[in-house]
Design a protein around this motif. Sequence first.
Motif, PDB file in Angstrom:
ATOM      1  N   SER A 157       1.069  -5.484  -9.252  1.00 57.81           N
ATOM      2  CA  SER A 157       0.073  -4.782 -10.068  1.00 57.81           C
ATOM      3  C   SER A 157       0.013  -5.356 -11.479  1.00 57.81           C
ATOM      4  O   SER A 157      -1.035  -5.304 -12.130  1.00 57.81           O
ATOM      5  CB  SER A 157       0.377  -3.280 -10.112  1.00 57.81           C
ATOM      6  N   GLN A 158       1.123  -5.938 -11.953  1.00 57.12           N
ATOM      7  CA  GLN A 158       1.130  -6.502 -13.296  1.00 57.12           C
ATOM      8  C   GLN A 158       0.261  -7.744 -13.408  1.00 57.12           C
ATOM      9  O   GLN A 158      -0.122  -8.132 -14.510  1.00 57.12           O
ATOM     10  CB  GLN A 158       2.561  -6.836 -13.735  1.00 57.12           C
ATOM     11  N   VAL A 159      -0.065  -8.377 -12.276  1.00 56.26           N
ATOM     12  CA  VAL A 159      -1.032  -9.476 -12.321  1.00 56.26           C
ATOM     13  C   VAL A 159      -2.341  -8.976 -12.917  1.00 56.26           C
ATOM     14  O   VAL A 159      -3.049  -9.697 -13.624  1.00 56.26           O
ATOM     15  CB  VAL A 159      -1.271 -10.045 -10.906  1.00 56.26           C
ATOM     16  N   LEU A 160      -2.643  -7.698 -12.677  1.00 52.55           N
ATOM     17  CA  LEU A 160      -3.854  -7.066 -13.200  1.00 52.55           C
ATOM     18  C   LEU A 160      -3.538  -6.154 -14.383  1.00 52.55           C
ATOM     19  O   LEU A 160      -4.310  -5.252 -14.707  1.00 52.55           O
ATOM     20  CB  LEU A 160      -4.538  -6.275 -12.094  1.00 52.55           C
ATOM     21  N   LEU A 161      -2.382  -6.379 -15.024  1.00 54.35           N
ATOM     22  CA  LEU A 161      -1.963  -5.664 -16.226  1.00 54.35           C
ATOM     23  C   LEU A 161      -1.750  -4.176 -15.997  1.00 54.35           C
ATOM     24  O   LEU A 161      -2.028  -3.351 -16.861  1.00 54.35           O
ATOM     25  CB  LEU A 161      -2.963  -5.888 -17.364  1.00 54.35           C
ATOM     26  N   VAL A 162      -1.278  -3.818 -14.808  1.00 52.03           N
ATOM     27  CA  VAL A 162      -0.991  -2.433 -14.459  1.00 52.03           C
ATOM     28  C   VAL A 162       0.464  -2.347 -14.008  1.00 52.03           C
ATOM     29  O   VAL A 162       0.943  -3.204 -13.278  1.00 52.03           O
ATOM     30  CB  VAL A 162      -1.913  -1.945 -13.316  1.00 52.03           C
ATOM     31  N   GLY A 163       1.174  -1.290 -14.415  1.00 54.99           N
ATOM     32  CA  GLY A 163       2.550  -1.104 -13.997  1.00 54.99           C
ATOM     33  C   GLY A 163       2.679   0.036 -13.014  1.00 54.99           C
ATOM     34  O   GLY A 163       3.083   1.132 -13.385  1.00 54.99           O
ATOM     35  N   ASN A 164       2.357  -0.199 -11.741  1.00 55.68           N
ATOM     36  CA  ASN A 164       2.362   0.863 -10.749  1.00 55.68           C
ATOM     37  C   ASN A 164       2.829   0.301  -9.420  1.00 55.68           C
ATOM     38  O   ASN A 164       2.192  -0.593  -8.860  1.00 55.68           O
ATOM     39  CB  ASN A 164       0.950   1.461 -10.622  1.00 55.68           C
ATOM     40  N   ALA A 165       3.929   0.849  -8.892  1.00 61.00           N
ATOM     41  CA  ALA A 165       4.532   0.315  -7.667  1.00 61.00           C
ATOM     42  C   ALA A 165       3.628   0.499  -6.453  1.00 61.00           C
ATOM     43  O   ALA A 165       3.519  -0.394  -5.614  1.00 61.00           O
ATOM     44  CB  ALA A 165       5.884   0.970  -7.431  1.00 61.00           C
ATOM     45  N   PHE A 166       2.972   1.657  -6.338  1.00 62.84           N
ATOM     46  CA  PHE A 166       2.125   1.883  -5.173  1.00 62.84           C
ATOM     47  C   PHE A 166       0.888   0.989  -5.213  1.00 62.84           C
ATOM     48  O   PHE A 166       0.438   0.486  -4.180  1.00 62.84           O
ATOM     49  CB  PHE A 166       1.707   3.351  -5.064  1.00 62.84           C
ATOM     50  N   SER A 167       0.337   0.788  -6.405  1.00 60.85           N
ATOM     51  CA  SER A 167      -0.773  -0.158  -6.539  1.00 60.85           C
ATOM     52  C   SER A 167      -0.334  -1.547  -6.106  1.00 60.85           C
ATOM     53  O   SER A 167      -1.066  -2.269  -5.420  1.00 60.85           O
ATOM     54  CB  SER A 167      -1.276  -0.190  -7.982  1.00 60.85           C
ATOM     55  N   GLY A 168       0.880  -1.926  -6.507  1.00 61.29           N
ATOM     56  CA  GLY A 168       1.415  -3.212  -6.088  1.00 61.29           C
ATOM     57  C   GLY A 168       1.577  -3.302  -4.581  1.00 61.29           C
ATOM     58  O   GLY A 168       1.328  -4.349  -3.977  1.00 61.29           O
ATOM     59  N   PHE A 169       1.981  -2.190  -3.957  1.00 55.66           N
ATOM     60  CA  PHE A 169       2.122  -2.150  -2.500  1.00 55.66           C
ATOM     61  C   PHE A 169       0.772  -2.355  -1.815  1.00 55.66           C
ATOM     62  O   PHE A 169       0.667  -3.089  -0.822  1.00 55.66           O
ATOM     63  CB  PHE A 169       2.732  -0.813  -2.087  1.00 55.66           C
ATOM     64  N   LEU A 170      -0.279  -1.728  -2.343  1.00 58.44           N
ATOM     65  CA  LEU A 170      -1.612  -1.916  -1.779  1.00 58.44           C
ATOM     66  C   LEU A 170      -2.064  -3.370  -1.889  1.00 58.44           C
ATOM     67  O   LEU A 170      -2.664  -3.932  -0.955  1.00 58.44           O
ATOM     68  CB  LEU A 170      -2.616  -1.008  -2.495  1.00 58.44           C
ATOM     69  N   ILE A 171      -1.766  -3.991  -3.029  1.00 52.19           N
ATOM     70  CA  ILE A 171      -2.128  -5.394  -3.206  1.00 52.19           C
ATOM     71  C   ILE A 171      -1.359  -6.271  -2.222  1.00 52.19           C
ATOM     72  O   ILE A 171      -1.922  -7.196  -1.616  1.00 52.19           O
ATOM     73  CB  ILE A 171      -1.849  -5.833  -4.651  1.00 52.19           C
ATOM     74  N   LEU A 172      -0.065  -5.983  -2.037  1.00 48.55           N
ATOM     75  CA  LEU A 172       0.737  -6.739  -1.084  1.00 48.55           C
ATOM     76  C   LEU A 172       0.175  -6.607   0.331  1.00 48.55           C
ATOM     77  O   LEU A 172       0.122  -7.587   1.089  1.00 48.55           O
ATOM     78  CB  LEU A 172       2.186  -6.257  -1.123  1.00 48.55           C
ATOM     79  N   ILE A 173      -0.271  -5.416   0.696  1.00 49.65           N
ATOM     80  CA  ILE A 173      -0.894  -5.214   2.008  1.00 49.65           C
ATOM     81  C   ILE A 173      -2.145  -6.088   2.131  1.00 49.65           C
ATOM     82  O   ILE A 173      -2.378  -6.734   3.161  1.00 49.65           O
ATOM     83  CB  ILE A 173      -1.253  -3.737   2.227  1.00 49.65           C
ATOM     84  N   GLY A 174      -2.959  -6.116   1.068  1.00 51.06           N
ATOM     85  CA  GLY A 174      -4.168  -6.926   1.087  1.00 51.06           C
ATOM     86  C   GLY A 174      -3.868  -8.403   1.285  1.00 51.06           C
ATOM     87  O   GLY A 174      -4.560  -9.095   2.047  1.00 51.06           O
TER      88      GLY A 174
END
Length: 334
Positions: free
Chosen positions: A26-43
């Motif tokens: 998520s920090q690639v998009l300047l956000v610090g959120n683990a679940f958001s990062g999980f969604l990106i990893l799924i994508g």
Amino acid sequence: MPPAALNFHFFQKFYLLIASSLKGFSQVLLVGNAFSGFLILIGITLHSPLLGLMAFLSSIVGTITGKYCGGDSDLIRNGIYGFNAILCGISTILFLHGDKRWFIALFAAALAALSLKMLTKVLDKWNVPVLTIPFVFITWIGLLIAYRVDTLYMDPDFVISSPAMWNLPVEGTPTLLVGMIKGIGEVFVIDSLWTGSLILLALFWAGWRFGLYAIIGTFVSWITAYFIGADTHSLNLGLYNYNAVLTIIAVSLVFNKKPKKTPYIGTLAAMLTVPITAGLELLLDPLGLPALTFPFIICSWLFIALGKVFQGYKYKQTVPYTGYRQEISSRIEG
């Protein structure tokens, strides 16, 4: 220490490592959120399971490198040492062929985390964020080396140094929606509607403004590229959008003191990434190098500098990447 206590301590450290590594996405998009990062990893994994595995391993390597190189504990917990590492790992796998590219991808991930630590010490003195500088320069150097060695070579689909590619045809049918969504996915150098859609969902999860501004950024950059006559192929791949997405989030939200106001400045910055991307692509073509996120760095630095001049802006590395305002503060540590 009792075995139960040892097991709990190990589990706690393992959990923190995984959570921090997910935040790196998520920090690639300047956000610090683990679940958001999980969604990106799924994508990413839906696009390519092997690429998803490499991205996750790269984030873990970057996080561990940051920890054992004396990185700030708050930055480590919020995934700051993972995002450049992820981009380096992904770009190595996508751009290069060769038996050793997996090892080189993990080495590049560790080098990205180490570079971020060193650059942070230097640039913090001038209140300048590091952003994706390690990713850009490590990738550029790696690609240049690949042209001169036998163990690695560029993927033919990514070789752009041929003069025939300098003036791309403009014929074709531009597709706005496809280009916009793929532009969000291209933040991770991935051409996929699924990846772009899940990244957008991850942004909305982190905060509705992140998702909304990403849509605004990808829309205005696509329109700008269309009206200046960009080639249809690049438009439909979203190659003029991803820098705009990052830039509008950085300028309008993360580094802006008044994020609730209409993002006029961020929108202007997003539009500016288009001609800068076009110019950099032409400048770098003879070297066979892509622009990557360098237009994002240029535009963000430019508008941050303007903000410092007109608003008395002050930057600290520990502030902007830890999340966004009270509306999502409860999710950041999740």
